[in-house]
Design an enzyme around this catalytic site. Sequence first.
Site, PDB file in Angstrom:
ATOM      1  N   HIS A 102       0.860  -1.182   0.000  1.00 17.53           N
ATOM      2  CA  HIS A 102       0.000   0.000   0.000  1.00 17.53           C
ATOM      3  C   HIS A 102       0.899   1.235   0.000  1.00 17.53           C
ATOM      4  CE1 HIS A 102       1.066   0.136   4.198  1.00 17.53           C
ATOM      5  NE2 HIS A 102       0.596  -1.083   4.362  1.00 17.53           N
TER       6      HIS A 102
ATOM      7  N   HIS B 219       4.058   1.453   2.194  1.00 14.73           N
ATOM      8  CA  HIS B 219       5.279   0.843   1.651  1.00 14.73           C
ATOM      9  C   HIS B 219       5.884   1.749   0.573  1.00 14.73           C
ATOM     10  CE1 HIS B 219       2.932  -2.903   2.826  1.00 14.73           C
ATOM     11  NE2 HIS B 219       4.066  -3.090   3.466  1.00 14.73           N
TER      12      HIS B 219
END
Length: 279
Positions: free
Chosen positions: A33, A36
């Site tokens: 997501h 990250h």
Amino acid sequence: MIITNTSVHLKDLISIAKRDRTIGFIPTMGALHDGHLSLVRAAKEKCDFVIVSIFVNPTQFDNPNDLANYPRDIDVDIKKLSDSGVDLLFIPSEQEIYPMPDRRIFDFGSMDKVMEGIHRPGHFNGVAQVVDRLFRLVQPTVAFFGEKDFQQLAIVRALVEKRNLQVKIMSGPTVREHDGLAMSSRNRLLTNIQRSQAPVIYKTLLEAAEKMDTLEVAALKKWVHNTINEGKILETQYVEIVDARTLQPIKKWSDAGSVQLCVAVFAKPVRLIDNIRLK
Ligand code: PAF
């Protein structure tokens, strides 16, 4: 973006990449997501060559159902990382990371005897096993971790210090959805009703920070617990107010210079964590 599955190939690629260049590394378990991807952006800013790993590490799961249900979305992950300009993606098999069972026991003193350490027995030992193994394979100059996993970040820093690993640890702030919910790979497992309630967690943490001047530590913890549980969809597993450096629970506001409020909350069977700096 180069993709490899083997540590032998990884080593070859790294020995070429490393010449006079800094290596930024983001270890992940996939289902990526924007949290990250924000670490990828930080790594690209700071380092010459960016490596990401995707490995759902079995040794850090204390619950087999949690491991089986952990979201996996490898094709979408590859596209996101390639679009973000990652140089090298390492997707090892379990055999590649653990050719033999890893029986090492890491000692983090009192740091892993609180919060996640109590409620997920063996979790941080598993995290330490895989992070140590990945650091030895990748040999990063800098490794990036998200602040949502506040206790994990402290454990990784302790691991680096204890084992004298030559890697700098940098952290990135928790990235949130538009309604404040901390981004997590597990959010996609929430039902619609759970998802609509989940922003209560961060909203409560923000309000708790405002109440510090009027409530004692124990009273504030109780208030957070009651407020999150009010809607009956969410159920706190723990609410802790800890010294942000040692992770030990405090009793009085004067017990520590920096103080963190940390929670784990069930939207069953999904478990969410979040935290906020109080001072
Ligand atoms: O935070 C995670 O995703 C994992 O705990 C990590 C650091 C990749 C180790 O498996």
